[in-house]
Every structure is written in C-alpha cells, then in structure tokens.
Design an enzyme around this catalytic site. Structure first.
Site, mmCIF file in Angstrom:
data_model
loop_
_atom_site.group_PDB
_atom_site.id
_atom_site.type_symbol
_atom_site.label_atom_id
_atom_site.label_comp_id
_atom_site.label_asym_id
_atom_site.label_seq_id
_atom_site.Cartn_x
_atom_site.Cartn_y
_atom_site.Cartn_z
ATOM 1 N N LYS A 102 33.547 -3.548 17.479
ATOM 2 C CA LYS A 102 34.550 -3.539 18.579
ATOM 3 C C LYS A 102 35.011 -2.091 18.940
ATOM 4 O O LYS A 102 35.160 -1.689 19.658
ATOM 5 C CB LYS A 102 35.799 -4.524 18.194
ATOM 6 C CG LYS A 102 35.578 -5.984 18.685
ATOM 7 C CD LYS A 102 36.819 -6.845 18.003
ATOM 8 C CE LYS A 102 36.468 -8.449 17.751
ATOM 9 N NZ LYS A 102 37.312 -8.940 16.628
ATOM 10 N N ARG A 172 43.192 -5.743 16.220
ATOM 11 C CA ARG A 172 41.900 -6.660 15.961
ATOM 12 C C ARG A 172 40.936 -6.064 14.912
ATOM 13 O O ARG A 172 41.119 -5.008 14.582
ATOM 14 C CB ARG A 172 40.896 -6.581 17.136
ATOM 15 C CG ARG A 172 41.402 -7.270 18.408
ATOM 16 C CD ARG A 172 40.589 -7.084 19.458
ATOM 17 N NE ARG A 172 40.721 -8.191 20.736
ATOM 18 C CZ ARG A 172 41.636 -7.571 21.707
ATOM 19 N NH1 ARG A 172 42.117 -6.153 21.484
ATOM 20 N NH2 ARG A 172 41.963 -8.057 22.799
ATOM 21 N N GLY A 181 36.574 -16.019 8.676
ATOM 22 C CA GLY A 181 37.512 -15.498 7.386
ATOM 23 C C GLY A 181 38.115 -14.267 7.923
ATOM 24 O O GLY A 181 39.408 -13.898 7.467
ATOM 25 N N MET A 183 40.426 -11.545 9.990
ATOM 26 C CA MET A 183 41.624 -11.640 10.687
ATOM 27 C C MET A 183 41.622 -11.702 12.386
ATOM 28 O O MET A 183 40.610 -11.049 12.770
ATOM 29 C CB MET A 183 42.720 -10.459 10.727
ATOM 30 C CG MET A 183 43.979 -11.115 11.009
ATOM 31 S SD MET A 183 44.968 -9.643 11.023
ATOM 32 C CE MET A 183 44.635 -9.115 12.622
ATOM 33 N N ARG A 416 30.982 -7.626 31.230
ATOM 34 C CA ARG A 416 29.903 -8.258 30.670
ATOM 35 C C ARG A 416 28.728 -8.730 31.499
ATOM 36 O O ARG A 416 29.162 -8.773 32.675
ATOM 37 C CB ARG A 416 30.223 -9.534 29.796
ATOM 38 C CG ARG A 416 31.171 -10.410 30.510
ATOM 39 C CD ARG A 416 31.513 -11.408 29.713
ATOM 40 N NE ARG A 416 32.406 -12.443 30.635
ATOM 41 C CZ ARG A 416 32.997 -13.546 29.998
ATOM 42 N NH1 ARG A 416 32.740 -13.763 28.786
ATOM 43 N NH2 ARG A 416 33.768 -14.310 30.981
ATOM 44 N N HIS A 534 12.782 -42.555 28.439
ATOM 45 C CA HIS A 534 11.622 -42.969 29.085
ATOM 46 C C HIS A 534 11.732 -42.241 30.702
ATOM 47 O O HIS A 534 10.998 -41.486 31.257
ATOM 48 C CB HIS A 534 11.156 -44.343 28.971
ATOM 49 C CG HIS A 534 9.987 -44.589 30.083
ATOM 50 N ND1 HIS A 534 10.401 -45.246 31.196
ATOM 51 C CD2 HIS A 534 8.599 -44.621 29.846
ATOM 52 C CE1 HIS A 534 9.098 -45.488 32.069
ATOM 53 N NE2 HIS A 534 8.032 -45.171 31.055
ATOM 54 N N SER A 844 -4.249 -30.483 20.597
ATOM 55 C CA SER A 844 -2.981 -30.227 21.416
ATOM 56 C C SER A 844 -1.753 -30.872 20.761
ATOM 57 O O SER A 844 -1.980 -32.019 20.259
ATOM 58 C CB SER A 844 -3.534 -31.023 22.778
ATOM 59 O OG SER A 844 -2.239 -30.882 23.748
ATOM 60 N N CYS A 911 1.338 -30.204 24.623
ATOM 61 C CA CYS A 911 1.407 -30.821 25.583
ATOM 62 C C CYS A 911 2.619 -31.822 25.614
ATOM 63 O O CYS A 911 2.838 -32.624 26.250
ATOM 64 C CB CYS A 911 0.145 -31.885 25.928
ATOM 65 S SG CYS A 911 -0.302 -33.172 24.704
ATOM 66 N N TYR A 931 -2.756 -22.287 24.804
ATOM 67 C CA TYR A 931 -1.931 -22.658 26.142
ATOM 68 C C TYR A 931 -0.921 -23.598 25.905
ATOM 69 O O TYR A 931 -0.687 -24.316 24.786
ATOM 70 C CB TYR A 931 -3.007 -23.230 27.346
ATOM 71 C CG TYR A 931 -3.664 -24.562 26.921
ATOM 72 C CD1 TYR A 931 -2.870 -25.608 27.161
ATOM 73 C CD2 TYR A 931 -4.634 -24.667 26.046
ATOM 74 C CE1 TYR A 931 -3.371 -26.955 26.749
ATOM 75 C CE2 TYR A 931 -5.223 -25.954 25.760
ATOM 76 C CZ TYR A 931 -4.586 -27.169 25.974
ATOM 77 O OH TYR A 931 -4.870 -28.335 25.364
#
Lengths: 959, 959
Positions: A102, A172, A181, A183, A416, A534, A844, A911, A931
C-alpha cells in the site's frame, strides 16, 4: 468475524495466484445471481471518507509488474524509518519491500502527479526493529511521526487535534504481501470530543461529524484494544430502538452524539481505560497495533502455512483524510476515462456537490453528469482531464477513478482499471493500439474473452428494459434475450411454433425428449437445474437464450400456468427472459441485434495470428455447423448423434430397436434409421466442406429414448403391436441406479455391435455420397466412454471392417482415410492413456463427464451441495464451468503424457463445455492440446482465449 | 478360428505375465459359475492319444526356472540337428533355445527316468537353416530322421508304416517361446489305408483305428495342406446324417471307414494331390509344415508386435504314440501323488483296462480305484510308486499324472502340479516341510491363500450332498453352507428367527433396510446382484453364507413363494444353499463344522513371521470384532456406522433427523441417537481392547434410511405427527439421479455439521467411558469421500473442536490422541493426495468406490455389461473382486506417492473388499501400504497373502 474470514480467504488466494495480470474478470461465483451486464453506472459507487476495499492481490501484482518493468532508481535510504508522500514524495512502486504494497502504491500515485491526500509510511524495517526490541518502538520514532504530522498539517492547512478544523488521518497496515490477521484500517483518527464538535460546526453537518466519531471509537476499540465489534453494534441497536428507527441513516444527529457517549462507555468498561482524547496518543497506539498485528496468531500461522519468508514485518501508512461535504465548494465524484459501455474515448461520470459518498449510497440525492462539472468548477474539471491523460499514459489502461473536492481542492481517492462491456473492451483495446498506448498483444490480453458473447447475441434494449417488471432471477444459463408466450411441454411448443407463435419453453427441467421443443422455442426457462443442466448445455450449444433454475417459479404443467410471487402466467401472457442476467420479465422487451464492428474482426485477426491452439465447434446440425464456420471454427470437434434420434419420424424406429429382444429385430429397426443418419451426416459434411467433422457414436443410456409417461407408453405399444405391460417392463428393466455410470457409451457398442455398424455405415455412405458431388468430407469417428484399451481395440476393428465393407460395396477405389479415436472421460482412461493411445488416432477430452467421475459428482444432483461448497470456499468455482486444474486438469496432464508416449502422432482436443471457457482454454494450451471445441457462439471466445494463452505462455518463458 | 483366437490370447497374456511361479490358481473368470470345490476326481480327465493342451506360458516359466536353477552341464553339440529322447536321451530342460520348450521338457522328463514314449527333436537351428536356404531342408536331414525312426521302431518293437502293427507318431512345433500362427499338433502320423486296417485288426477295435485315421487325414489336410477344417467337418456331418445319428460316438465303424474315404476325396480335391500313403512322406511334409509355420504371417506379426527377438526358429518334436486299448494287458489311468482332498501322503487315482481316455470321457465305463492296480499288474504298480517318489523329489510338488499301459509297458503321458482343496494344500505344504522337500517359505507360497476360507466355514457333508436336488446355481457370494426355511422379507425373517425358526432370507436383492433380517438368517439368497452386491458384501463381512444372483429363481414376495424350474417353494419348504458353489438345493443337507488343524496354525505362524503388511479387519459389531481378533486381526480398519442406525429403536430417530427442516430439530433427533452410538463404540473398543479402531463417519446418502413403501411412510408420518404427504415429498426430494455420485460421505458433514458432531462426541465419550474401566480405546476417525483437501481441513477442525470440548466437559486431563484421516475413494483425491495428506494422519483406500469411479461403473448396474466384458476378455476379471492394477492400482500408486510427499508420517491402508483378495494384497504390499483390512473370515487369507507378497518381493529383489 465474517469480514475477517473473507479477508483471509482473499489473501490466501492472492498469494497462490499467478501474479501476472490476466484479462479474466475477478472470479464471479457461479450459481450466484449475475449482475446486469449494462454499462457500469457511476451510481452507488461514490465514497469519500470510506476506504474502498481493494483486492489485496493488486499490491503483489503491481510489485511484480514493477520488477518486470526493469531497474528503476531505488530511493531507499539506509536507516530511514519514514517516507513521506505528498508535496515531497520519497518512494515509488518499486519499494514495496520497504513501504509495503500500500505504501509503495501511494508513493507511486503521488509521484506521477496525482493529487493524493498527503501522508507518510513507516517502514517494514521499523516493524522488525519494534519486535526485535521486544515490542518497543524506536526511541525517536514518535518524534519523527510528529514531524510528519506537522508537515501534513502544513500541506492540509489544519492541525491534528484542532478543536475547530481538525486534521484527521487514516492508519493502515501493509506488508509486501497481504495476509489475514493483519490490522484493518482505522479511519477518522484524530477526532476527539472537542474536534468532533468543531467538525460538526465547520461542516454544518452534525450527523456526519458524530457518525465519524462513533465509528472511530468502535474501530479503535476493535482493532487496537481488541473489544469485539458486537459490543459497539449493540449500542447502535439500543440507540435505534430508542429513536424507533430501523435504518442507521434514520438516526438523528442527537442519537449519534448519544451513541458516541455510549461507545466511549463500552470502550472504558471493556478496556479499562477511557477512549484516548489526545490525537498523538491515538496515533501511537494505532501504530503499535499495526506492528503487533504482524505477530498475531493468524498472521504467523498464515506465513507458516503459505511458506511466506523473507519479509520482516509490515509497514504502516498514515494518510490525511479529505471530505467532500464541507460546503458548496466541496463535492465528490466517480468517473471513467472512457465510456465503459461503448468504449468511446470520452470522459464519463457523475458528481455530487457538498456530499460524501455515503449520501449517494443512501440514494438521497441524484448525482449530476460529469459534463456539468466544468460549470461548477472549471479548474477541477481541467485538472481531472489532465489526470485522465496522465493516468492513461501511465497505466496504459482505461481507469475508474474516485475523487473528492475539499474546499475547491481536488483529491484523488482511488484509481483502478475500469470495468467495461465486451463491446467497450474491444473498442478500447483497438483504440489504444491506434493511439500507440499498447501493442497488439497487450490489446488481446485486455479483452476478457468471455465477454465477447455479448457482441454476438441479441440483447434487450437498455431503454426498453428500464423499469422492467422483473418477476424472478434465475441463472444466466445461455446468453441472449427473447420474448414469447409460455409453452409448457415440448410438443406444445412445437405445435404452437409451427402455427407461427413465438414461444418460451417453460419446464421444471428439460431432458433429451424436450430437444424438439427447445429447438423451436425463442428461449428456454427452467425452474431447476444449474449452469450445466441439460437445458443450459443444449441452449448454449445453439446460442439460444436460456434462464435456468429460476426457483421462484412454480410450474403447473397440467394447467398450463406458472406462478411467481403470487401472480399467474399462462399461455397468453407474454414474458421475456434475459439469458445474460437470468432475469425473467413480465411482458415484452424490445431487443437490439448485435452489429459486429470492424474492431471485432480486427481482434479476431490478431487472435488467429497469435494462437497455436486450433478451435473447433460442437455442432449437431448443418445450421449450427454453418454458424460456427462463420464464427471461425476450423472443424467440428463433437457431433453428438443422440439428438438426431428424437425427431418424431425416427424415435419410433429407435424405440423399436431398443425394445427388440433379438439381433434381427434390432437390425431391422436400425435399417430404418440408417437413411436418416446418412442424411444427417451429408448435411453436416456439406456445411463443413473440407473441414474435419468428429462424430461421436451413440452415447446415452438407451432408456433415455424410451417414453416414461403412460400415454406415450401406450401409443408405442399400439404402434409396435404389443402389450403396454411389455413396454413398461422393458422400460423398468433398462432403468439404472446410477445411469451416469451405467450401460452407455462404448459399452452399448460392445453389447450391441449392430448399432455401431449402422452408425459407421451411415458415416461412410454419407462421405461417399458427398464425394460423388465433389464435396470433400473428412469424418472422424469418436468412440465414447472408453475406459479400457481393449474396448477401443475391438470397436475400432469393428468400425474398420464396416468401413472396408461399405467401400467395397460402393466400388470405391479411393482409400477412405477416416480417423478413429476416443473421448477421454473416464478416469481410468486418463491413467491408462498410453495403452489406449495405441489404438487411437485422436483423443478428445470429454471434461464434462471426466469432471463428474473425477470428483464423484453427479451433475444432475450436485446442486444439493455445490452451492454450499462454493460458499464455504471448499472449491473455488463450479468445476463444470471452469476446469479444475488440480484434479481434472491433473487427469488431463497424465493422459496427455501417456497418450503421446503410446502414439506420438496422436491428436489431442477437448470437447467438454470447458472448451469455451477462457481459463480452461488457457489450461488446454498449457497442457499441450492441439485444439479446443466449443459451442458455436463461444468460438470467438475460444479464439481470443487461445491467443491470450499463447501470448502469456511466451511471456512466461524464461529469458 | 475361435480356437486360434483363444490361443492367441493365451499366448499374448503369457508373454506379458511375470514368469515367476505364483501360488495363485489359474484365473477363474468371476461371474462365471464356480465349479464345485470338492476334491478333484480322476473321472473325466483320462486321455491317451489326445494331447492335453497346456497353457503355453509353461514353456517360458520352465525355461526361466531352468535358468534360475543355475548352471547345468549343457549337452549342446555344435552342428547336431537331432536330439533323441527315450532309451538314449540327449537333452535336458536347459536346452529350450535348441530344442524349443516342448522338446526340452520331453528330454527332461525322460532324463529323470520317466518312461516317456520315445521320440526325437529336430533343432531350432535346423529350422533357421531351412529358411536361410530358401525353404530347403538340409540335404541329409531326412536321412537322419529315418535313422531316428529306426531307433524308435527298435524301442517300440514295431515298424513305421507296418501294415499289421504300425508305429505311429505325433509331430509338434515348439519354439523357445510359444506363439500364435505356429503349427498345431498332428497325431497318428504313419497311418495309411493298409496300416489302419492292421491297427483295427490288432486292437480288435475298428472304430478306434478308422477314427484315428480320419482324424489324421483331416489334421494333415488342415495344417500341412491348408485345407479349411470345415470341409472335413462337412463330410462328418454327411456321414452322421447318412446313419441318422447326431453324436460322433454313435457313428459305427463302417461309417468311419466311409468317412476316411470321403476325407481322402476332399483332400485330393482341395489340394490337388492324394493323401500321401508313405509314412516317411507324411513325416517330411509335416516337418516342413512345422518349419514353414515359423514364418506364417501371424507368427511373424506376433514376433514384431511382442518384440520377440533372438530366437531363430522353431524346433520340431516327433514322438511315438502309445495306446491303452490294445488288449487286456493295456490300460490307462489318472492319479495324484497325494490325496487332493485331504493332503494325505497316499497314492490316489483311477484306471481302466483296455481303454483309451476317450472311453472315460464318453462315460461308457466306470474306472477302478488305483488300489486295484496292484492286482492287475504288480510291476506297473510298483513302477508307478517309484515314479511318484521320483517326481515328488524332482518337482518338490504334489503331481497329477496321466499314464497309459500298452501291452504291459507303462508310459507317462503327462505330469503336472495337482490341484487340491484348501485343507490338502495346508497339509501337503506342512508335510513337505517335515519331509524336508521344501522350505517354510516355499510352503507358504504353495498354499493358494484364497482357499483358506474353506477351512474356516461349515460346509455340506460330501456324502450328504451326493445326489442333492440342485434347483439353481447362483454366484458363490459368501462361502459356507446353510439350510433353512425361506423368509421373504427382513421383518418376516426377524420374527420367525426370534420364534426359533432357522430361515434363509430370500430376496430379489437386499438393501440396508434388510440388514436385520440378514443378520438373523442362516443364509441369504438373492435372485439378482453380483459378487459385490449389497447382500454379498454384507454376508462376506459376517462370514454368513450367501448365494447371490440366482437368476433362475423368481420370487413372489407377496405370496411368500419362489418359483424355480416350474416348482414352487414356500415358507415351509426347507432349502439349502452352498455359498462356496452357488448351489441352491431342495431339502436339508447335513453340514460339517470345520476343525482347524495344527498345520493351519503352523502356516499362520510362518505367515506372520514373513509378512510386513499389517492385517486389520472390517467389523461393525463387537461380535465381528472378536471373531476377527481370534483370526489374528491387528485392529479394525473399517467400522461402518450406517448399519448401526437400522435397529428398530434407532431408525425412528434417524428418520426424524433426516426429515427435520431445521438444525434444532435435527440436533434433538441426533441427541436421541447419541447414547446408542456411544454404546456401539464402547462395545467395539472393549472387544478390540488396545488395538486401533478406525471408525468411518456416516457415509450413505440419507434417503437410504427413509422408508419407501406406503405402509412404512404412513407409520412414520403417524409417529412424527405429520401428514404422509409431507414425508413422501421429502423422500422424493432427497432422491437422486445418481446416488453413487450424490450427497453422501463428507458432503453430508459439510451440509449437516451436527451429524459429524454427534458421531465424534459418541466416539470420544465411548473412549473416555472405556478409560474409566481401564480399557484402552484407540479410536481413529475416518472422514469418507473426501475429494478436495479443504473438505478434510474443515471437517478435521470441526472434529478436533468436538474432541476438545468433550474432553473439557469430562474434565479429562488425558491428552486424547485420536488420529483423523480419510478414505481415498474419489479419483480426485487420488491425484491430489499430496494436498489432502497435509490434513490427514492416515489414508485408507476405499477401493470399492474408487473402482466404481475410476472405471465409471455403477456396482448396482454393472452386471448389464460386465459379464460380456469378461467373456470378450476386454477386462481380465471383475475389478470389484481383484484390484485393477493398471487403472485403479495406478490411482493408488499416485496417491501413495503424493500422500507420503504431503505427510511423510502418514499411515496407509486399504479397506475395500480387495483387502481380502490375495492378488490385491500382493498389490498392496508392492504399493507400499502399511496394512490391509478385510472381513473377519478373510483375515487368515490376508495374513498368508501378505507373507507370500513379502517373500515374492524379496525373491524379486536384485542380487
């Protein structure tokens, strides 16, 4: 507690994850409701004082990125304990060993000229000194801290602990690697009874001031004194009860004042001392707490388990706080450096005057578009435009920023990488290449491959869907959008569709018997089943919109109605479903058809240039085959033949074949199926002319083709001229306890060689028919579910005999070069691949079934516990959606190794559903497959993902 | 064709097989009907002229054995092309490179003094010369052959081609390694039109003479001239039709004469030449055919595929034939050198005067016991006793011999290791150690471990069962023998057994609901299900007699009757079942209880001295635990807890627990189960005092505990005070498409942690209760079905919390050292064992489920295709009975490797059914497991098999 646990998890994952930047989006839990994929709006994203939690991995990524970008002048001064950022900035992003992740990041942001609220970072080495000395701060540390505070006071023009206009700071922890764990953040440090009063007066916002104060007391009590948070929460509840309100935001200022008093009382009672009123005392205690947390049990055991070594401690960052609600010259806003919806290079966002982010979250006020910012504060507007340029030049990415204006002065709180739609991702990437900000390869890596689907399917018009009457939300099983009238059985759907109606097939779940109905429907909606049910699998294969597992919907098939939220929807009630969000909407919603931009084609061209993996498609019909070709498929990796038998004309013969109790009757029924099969294959070969077509022989257990309902049984009995009881007995006999592990796949061909013979004959005859019309057909015969080498040896020999026989019958002099291979989907096949490969021209990987058997999960039943498993993070994601590298992936690796040993020339593909999942495609590249094969609409995804995998692999190569 | 294919298979397998002598019996196909295990009788085993096919592997074994027995004086003479055996013998068993396997063996038998019919062998080198010269026999070869024939004529006192009393020979190929495509045997060579007539006259048996002749013509035509055998068979059919008979043996002599003529006609027509009448021409052509067959396509491609190199050709053995039907001074017999039933050291067998082996096969005459041989021919009797001694000294094994007496002269046709009962195996092995013929280790290797069961269980009295009315034959699912009255439901069995009746539980198949009934029954009979069906597994575990899958039996549970072969058996019809043969018999059969001999104890002592694998037992009750201890179990490797919940008193609470829709109700029901569970464990700990007891937490899917029949549902509804519909809905909801892959094992514990908590509490409380009574309890907690490391991590932590909590509650100051581990039964667990091992004190391989998931076979459904698979030799044996080394074994090996990497101190065992299978025990030894665990009655088997594995492994060690 919950928060901490989540934090822990994130961090553990982070340290395991490859630290390279990947184009994939942050993992979304499958099964959880998907957020609408419209362009992210600025609404609900505005914060000011509140820290926006950032996944801790970022620090690591950035650090590694820094390392990669080559040597930068380090500004590490031996013995120096504090590095400032602000007017004078003493660090940069290369210094995370010293400043923690940080701290290094704050220094970096400041050093490129962003107006970050000033602060300073106490080094990792100081923490090490502290512990080495038996938890004693270096003698002069607090003196140096005080000096830094003085500097901050100067920069911010206010004093720490000032009763009228106090300087507040956040504290921080931050090691080079984040860990559980450690701070958490303390915000608003510096407030006390007096300055809270002052802050209230100066901002004219008493609620704000006392809310900030009560939060400080609680946070400080929790993280510094170890007083469980729930003691403070109980007081809040008490106050709310006292004022008869249920929302925190409804507590009046007076109540918050009272809460501060009650919180201080809790603090005193639980810790044995009063809440410290002196800011410097607060600060020293907070710094100690940060350093102490380095040695917390959790942090120590985390480092032991994860093998984190070579890090001496945590740094501690102290940053001045800014507020956007200090008057009409203050404000807060959120913006994107480009339009996240279209990708257009324009400044895009919203802001609020005299407000904190919380005001936005509470929805009390409506933000104004960023275009109006100029009118409010021309300077800030210009400054922001400059920052946009700086940021994009520096990060070479579109940014999502948060800013606050405090008394006319702009501060950047957060920046960001901005989330964007698939279309925007394509456009931004191409634009940035044109702007020479990034290279072609980087552009490819920037586009989340999975998001390309959005570009290919119709979607609901954003305007039209606003205010839609959302009835329920299921799983976004197959993207796209459709409106239609509910049909409750497949045959009803077929009839009504043929009559020209647009229908949505609404079923509890679907089975192969429903495919006809699914095919004619505009979309499919089920009330049970997951992303790999399905309905979902079939619909995705067709690019048909599907919402699965919408559990709030209760279907009464008999009466042709479904109930949801107490409302009934029948055959004449138009509904709409959004397969990208899982939403079920009452009434029609206008859709817009996608237009494929030139940029899309450009990205695909680039992808094809870089990828080494082939991309095929899974297609069972000429229409699918053609569509997939148009999306760039280089062949068919999987043609399932079972769907072909559900046509009304064929199912009868199929059933007679199954119910025959002798070979002769079976062969006669198969004889009637032969011309249909041949025609199927002619159609597909014609569509794919010249490209290989892998045809899988019949796979599902035979009872899937039998009727289970009384009517159907009786009809079949009539048509076969037998007693219904006979049919029923046979249906019961064919039933299995675990059909997934039952009599299916090549096991059918072993018991009923005549089925294989018919299918192979149909393939060969179709190929010869095509040849006569000068259409090149390249069939490959795939024998499913092989687990034992001898199965393949025997069935291959049988198939070869049929091929030779048909060739002779037709007097063809051509040598028919038909490859014969197998699916690897049984774990035993994976570990005995060397033996099996001796009889196979190709493998495959059928990773759907391989996942079922490797995990021992039945896809039909797994929703009993899989959601719990994902929620408890026992497994990170649904292994049916993205390949499980450690287990199923290991099977594939073992098989690739064995397969190439057994047959060095063997062709390897995949596949399973995974073939269209970007992370899985990357795995396939790394595993050395030739592939991947996926449903037509996922072909572009696979092409891009394959390119990304190839680029990343090359980047990762040593040297 | 079929024959050739089978031959090919045998050979391929053979060449792959480890050439060491193993104590296992020749593989019997599981699922096939088992032959009655009574002492092999001499009946039906007598042959004379007919060659007895010997698995070709023997040649190889013998060769290797020869190599091992160290240098012997080789009598290879350079350039020598023919080696005789008989009066003068020029080779021995070390010379298979020169004489081929068969030739070397004939030389060896002769050289130790056995009266083998004399003959000679043409060397491998001669074959090489033949081919090197372009298929030309060395110039003087046939001259040398003629010299040898002269020698044979002298020895046998008759002339080759003599019209009155011809010398006949057999011709066989024989390379050092057997291979498909090589020439088969030609018998009766030397016969022609004249000598056939002479033979008929001299033997007074015209049928015999012409049958021999017609066979020669056909064999010669087939193997020398390449005329397909079916042409000759068609003529036989024609002759049979002419005489209106259907059996070959019913064709009169006249017909056989006619058949000879017709066969010669076929020969002429198909080969373009007449059947050669000159014996020397026949012989030369046969020798050429042997040499040519070396280069047949099949043989060449076999050598290429199998990588057979360093062998130059095949030898060719020519041996004179003998006949036992040449008068009353001739005869034929079969004998064992010791009693194959008891092992007693006595000469045991049968003989027939003036007969060929075929006469016995045809069942026309009844053989006489060998004790009467002395009276018939004292000299031959004495000679045979001498041969018995010679053979046993030479082979150091009990032998099974065939002999023929031709005109008073004894000839040995065959000698091989004799089959014997388990009791005989133990006695012979111990006797031979006492006789100093073999060592202790050899003795251990001699006893087929699986046969020990026979010594432990009651069996039907041989006399009593003679002429038994066998109704049907099912699978010999669990050995032992029992008589009783049919009971058709579990509750009926319980009631009637409690009333003092002896019952056999007769069910289509059994389920966990039936265990009470199974427990009280004298035996269990099912009409469906295999060797690993529920009934079989549970019965074997208890040492209870069970016949499974007796498909001819049709059960009408409703009317309390079963039908078989048109007869009905009800509740009052006594039946008997033999679990060692699978026979179901009408009426009672007397049983004999086993007596464990001193030799048995001796063998067990020896075994324990040599084995390194631990042997535990699978036991769910104190009674089983005690029994297993008495058989030598060193602990319990698997206590299943699910059976414990079916007791009438408990099932109610169990069902309420399952049907509860909230945690509180679930915990209350579990609270009622706790005291029962605790008592269960106290009982088992007490029985095993001090030995470890591995307890598996609840494993099956919960719906197995729910009632499915209407009555039971309604009763439950009444007792729970809810509507039956509620129960039915819940039962339906809990149903799964593939329960095998469903919500069970540790997945239950993840969703319902309170079940785990109750079970762990019961274990700990029971251990502490025992401690108070100074009984040492060593529980080990096994968490089933783990597939993901995090499952075990989470559940282990939960279990540890409960352990600690109970310890605190009870104020125990003792540290409770309870090991926590998992079953490895999911393929994913096998390939991620390194991760899982970090959380496990032990692994136990649950190879039943691991086999199901590795193969993708559902044990409940596999009988649809497994019999076909075994019949087609797609897999060599039922993988649920004997571990599949290539697939499931590979999984175990991968897991052992990973497990020891992840936790070097981990303990590894196996608790699947395989733990009691000798071949699987050997695998476990080789894979480096620490122990095997099996059902109580298999503990002695496992002890012996473990010793055998250890001895074999040491023998195999280099140096």
């Amino acid at each position: 507690m919950a928060k901490k646990r989540a934090g822990k998890k994130t961090t553990r994952k982070a340290s395991k994850r490859t630290p390279k930047k990947t184009p994939t989006k942050p993992a979304r839990k499958p099964g959880s409701k998907k957020v609408t994929r419209k362009a992210p709006s600025a609404r609900g994203k505005m914060h000011t004082g509140k820290s926006r939690r950032r996944p801790t991995v970022k620090a690591t990524s950035r650090k590694k990125a820094a390392r990669k970008s080559g040597p930068r002048p380090k500004r590490v001064v031996p013995g120096k304990r504090i590095y400032a950022f602000g007017k004078k900035t003493e660090g940069d992003r290369s210094m995370s060993d010293v400043l923690g992740g940080k701290g290094a990041n704050l220094a970096e942001m400041t050093s490129i000229g962003l107006p970050v609220p000033p602060g300073f970072t106490i080094t990792v080495g100081t923490c090490a000194e502290y512990h080495a000395a038996g938890r004693k701060l270096p003698a002069d540390l607090m003196k140096q801290v005080a000096d830094q505070i003085v500097s901050l006071e100067k920069q911010r023009g206010r004093a720490f602990g000032d009763a009228g206009d106090p300087l507040l700071v956040s504290v921080r922890s931050g090691a080079a690697v984040s860990m559980p764990g450690m701070m958490d953040t303390i915000l608003n440090l510096g407030l006390n009874d007096k300055s809270a009063e002052g802050l209230a007066e100066r901002t004219g916002n008493e609620r704000f001031a006392y809310d900030a104060y009560r939060r400080l007391i609680a946070m400080f009590g929790d993280v510094v004194m170890g007083i469980d948070m729930h003691h403070f929460e109980r007081e809040l509840d008490g106050v709310k009860a006292g004022y008869g309100v249920s929302l925190d935001t409804d507590v009046p200022a007076e109540g918050l004042r009272e809460l501060c008093e009650r919180s201080k009382a809790v603090f005193r009672e639980r810790s044995g001392r009063a809440f410290p009123q002196k800011p410097m005392v607060q600060l020293e205690m907070a710094i100690r707490a940060v350093f102490d947390s380095w040695m917390s049990d959790k942090a120590v055991s985390f480092r032991r388990i994860e093998g984190v070594t070579g890090i001496d401690g945590t740094a501690c960052s102290v940053q001045s706080m800014v507020f956007g609600n200090t008057g009409d010259d203050s404000g807060t806003g959120v913006a994107f450096t480009r339009d996240p919806s279209t990708g257009e290079n324009t400044f895009f966002g919203e802001f609020l005057i005299n407000a904190q982010g919380e005001d936005v979250v509470a929805g009390v006020r409506t933000p104004r578009p960023i275009s109006e910012l100029k009118a409010w504060n021309k300077g800030v507007h210009a400054q922001l435009l400059g920052i946009k340029r700086t940021l994009e030049r520096h990060t070479r990415e579109m940014q999502d920023i948060e800013f606050t204006v405090e008394r006319g002065e702009l501060f950047m709180l957060q920046t960001r990488t901005g989330k964007r739609t698939g279309a925007a991702a394509v456009r931004v990437a191409c634009d940035m290449v044109r702007e020479k900000l990034i290279t072609e390869k980087e552009a490819l890596l920037r586009i989340p491959a999975g998001d390309l689907t959005q570009l290919l399917l119709p979607r609901f018009d954003d305007a039209a869907r606003a205010g839609a009457d959302v009835l329920a939300t299921g799983l976004p099983a197959s993207p796209g959008a459709a409106s239609g009238f509910p049909a409750f059985t497949a045959s009803e759907a077929v009839d009504r569709a043929h009559a020209g109606e647009k229908v949505i097939l609404v079923r509890r779940e679907t089975s192969p018997e429903d495919v006809d109905g699914m095919h004619v429907a505009a979309g499919v909606l089920t009330s049970t089943g997951g992303m790999t049910s399905h309905a979902a699998v079939v619909a995705r294969g067709w690019g048909k919109c599907c919402v699965a597992g919408a559990g709030d919907i209760h279907i009464d098939e008999h009466n042709g109605v479904f109930m949801v939220g107490g409302r009934a929807f029948g055959r004449t009630d138009l509904i709409s479903i959004d397969g990208s969000t899982g939403e079920v909407i009452a009434g029609p919603v206008a859709t817009v058809e996608p237009e494929l931009s030139g940029d899309f084609a450009r990205v695909m061209r680039w992808a094809d240039k870089h990828r080494t993996l082939g991309v095929r498609t899974n297609a069972d019909t000429p229409r699918d085959a053609e569509r997939a070709r148009s999306f760039g498929a280089e062949g068919i990796g999987l043609t399932r033949t079972e769907h072909m038998f559900f046509d009304a004309e064929r199912i009868g013969a199929m059933r007679e074949m199954i119910l025959a109790d002798n070979r002769v009757d079976r062969e006669s029924a198969l004889g009637r199926l032969l011309p249909y099969q041949r025609a199927d294959f002619v159609g597909i070969f014609t569509a794919m002319k010249g490209l290989p077509v892998t045809i899988r022989l019949l796979d599902p257990p035979l009872h899937e083709f039998l009727p289970h309902e009384d009517d159907a049984v009786e009809e079949l009995a009539r048509s076969m001229g037998v007693d219904a009881g006979v049919i029923r007995r046979r249906v019961t006999m064919l039933g299995e306890s675990n059909p997934m592990l039952g009599h299916r796949g090549c096991r059918l061909a072993v018991t009923y060689p005549e089925i294989l013979a018919m299918q192979v004959r149909a393939i060969v005859e179709a190929a010869l028919d095509c040849a006569e019309q000068r259409i090149r057909a390249v069939p490959e015969i795939m024998i499913p579910l092989v687990g034992v080498d001898e199965e393949l040896a025997i069935l291959r020999a049988q198939a070869e005999r049929v091929i030779e026989q048909v060739r002779k019958e037709r007097g063809s002099r051509r040598r028919l070069d038909i490859k014969i291979g197998t699916m690897i989907e049984v774990p035993r096949a994976a570990v005995t691949s060397e033996q099996i490969a001796r009889h196979a021209d190709f493998f495959s990987y059928g990773t759907n079934d391989l996942t079922q058997m490797t995990f021992g999960y039945s896809r039909d039943d797994v929703n009993r516990f899989l959601p719990d498993y994902i929620a408890h993070e026992i497994i990170p994601r649904d292994p049916f959606q993205s390949i499980d590298r450690a287990g199923v992936g290991e099977m594939v690796r073992l098989s690739v190794e064995g397969g190439r040993l057994g047959n060095p020339g063997i062709k390897l593909g995949i596949c399973g559903e995974h073939g269209g999942d970007p992370a899985s495609v990357r795995f396939c590249h790394e595993a050395g497959l030739d592939y991947v094969s996926c449903s037509p609409f996922r072909v572009p995804i696979a092409r891009l993902a394959a390119a990304q995998a190839a680029i990343l692999a090359r980047t990762a190569e040593p040297g």
